[in-house]
Design a protein around this motif. Structure first.
Motif, short mmCIF file in Angstrom:
data_model
loop_
_atom_site.label_atom_id
_atom_site.label_comp_id
_atom_site.label_asym_id
_atom_site.label_seq_id
_atom_site.Cartn_x
_atom_site.Cartn_y
_atom_site.Cartn_z
N GLU A 21 0.20 12.58 24.29
CA GLU A 21 -0.64 13.69 23.86
C GLU A 21 -0.97 13.57 22.37
OE1 GLU A 21 0.56 17.57 24.96
OE2 GLU A 21 0.97 17.05 27.04
N ILE A 70 -4.70 13.27 20.62
CA ILE A 70 -5.13 14.23 19.60
C ILE A 70 -5.51 13.49 18.32
CG2 ILE A 70 -4.39 16.14 18.13
CD1 ILE A 70 -2.61 17.05 20.50
N ARG A 102 -8.88 13.40 15.90
CA ARG A 102 -8.82 13.62 14.46
C ARG A 102 -9.52 12.50 13.69
NH1 ARG A 102 -4.40 17.22 12.98
NH2 ARG A 102 -4.22 16.14 10.99
N ALA A 140 -8.32 20.34 25.80
CA ALA A 140 -6.89 20.08 25.96
C ALA A 140 -6.24 21.07 26.91
CB ALA A 140 -6.19 20.13 24.60
N TYR A 166 -0.04 19.75 15.45
CA TYR A 166 -1.12 18.76 15.39
C TYR A 166 -2.48 19.36 15.67
CZ TYR A 166 2.73 15.41 15.50
OH TYR A 166 3.87 14.71 15.22
N ILE A 167 -2.50 20.64 16.06
CA ILE A 167 -3.74 21.31 16.42
C ILE A 167 -4.26 22.08 15.21
CG2 ILE A 167 -4.84 22.99 17.93
CD1 ILE A 167 -3.95 20.44 19.33
N ILE A 179 -12.08 21.32 19.16
CA ILE A 179 -11.19 21.38 20.32
C ILE A 179 -11.33 22.71 21.04
CG2 ILE A 179 -9.30 22.15 18.82
CD1 ILE A 179 -7.35 20.81 20.76
N SER A 212 -9.05 24.76 24.00
CA SER A 212 -7.79 24.78 24.73
C SER A 212 -7.96 25.52 26.05
CB SER A 212 -6.70 25.44 23.89
OG SER A 212 -5.51 25.59 24.64
#
Length: 225
Positions: free
Chosen positions: A103, A107, A111, A120, A129-130, A136, A138
């Motif tokens: 994952e 990600i 980036r 995601a 990391y988000i 993105i 979710s």
């Protein structure tokens, strides 16, 4: 393989004119016809990768799912890919196999601008990391950063499942499932099921485990004893 310079030479136009044509710009009818004839004669194919380097666009969207073996995730991927075609975008399917490192790698790909966006569906501890700076969306999970999130009413869904079983003639209900070790909406199906059964005074059996999918499969024989 023919290049944009080859097309321009055969059409007797500038490279800039060919580039403008390929990007949907308006040209004189005579110029457009010459370029189209040259493209056909040379069997020219637009280099999407090279175009992406110039425009900082890849026309690709990455979809992160825990596993493609689950019918829900595979059907979800099918419909997302179908919808993306309407926007001339392609889907990159990222099957993490419930692996945290996988994952993070996907990600990181977003980036580094190697895809235009990221959808995601993750149950791992990747919150750090988000970022709202990432393009993105979710699914079924909130993060500490304010990012677009698509949620199902899982609590109502759990209650509705129990209600449908009663309507079908069931007298004793069982809940078999697992939830993430991180508190998120997937646990609400379990909570909704419990709440409905308690309200209705129904007899239930709960076989529920919070952890990873492979751990649940290993423990299931023990849990159902």
């Amino acid at each position: 393989m023919a290049s944009i310079k080859d097309v321009a030479k055969l059409a007797d136009v500038s490279v800039g004119s060919v580039s403008k044509y390929l990007n949907g710009g308006k040209l004189k009818a005579k110029t457009t016809l010459a370029i189209e004839q040259a493209i056909q004669a040379l069997n020219y194919e637009k280099n999407e990768y090279a175009m992406g380097l110039r425009t900082n666009r890849t026309h690709t969207i990455a979809l992160i799912v825990p596993t493609i073996w689950h019918p829900f995730f595979s059907e979800l991927a099918f419909h997302i890919e179908t919808e993306l075609r309407h926007y001339q975008s392609k889907l990159i399917l990222c099957n993490t196999q419930n692996n945290y490192e996988n994952e993070i790698a996907y990600i990181s790909m977003a980036r580094q601008n190697k895809v235009d966006g990221l959808i995601a569906l993750t149950y791992s501890n990747v919150d750090e990391y988000i970022s709202s700076a990432l393009p993105i969306v979710s699914i079924d999970r909130y993060f500490s950063e304010k990012i677009p999130t698509i949620m199902s009413d899982n609590f109502a869904g759990g209650g509705l499942a129990a209600e449908k079983l009663i309507q079908a003639g069931a007298t004793k209900l069982a809940f078999i499932g697992y939830g993430s070790i991180y508190d998120n909406s997937t646990r609400d199906r379990y909570r909704g099921f419990q709440a409905y059964c308690q309200t209705q005074g129904l007899e239930t059996e709960i076989i529920y485990y919070e952890g990873h999918h492979h751990e649940f499969n290993e423990k299931l024989p023990e849990l159902v004893q």
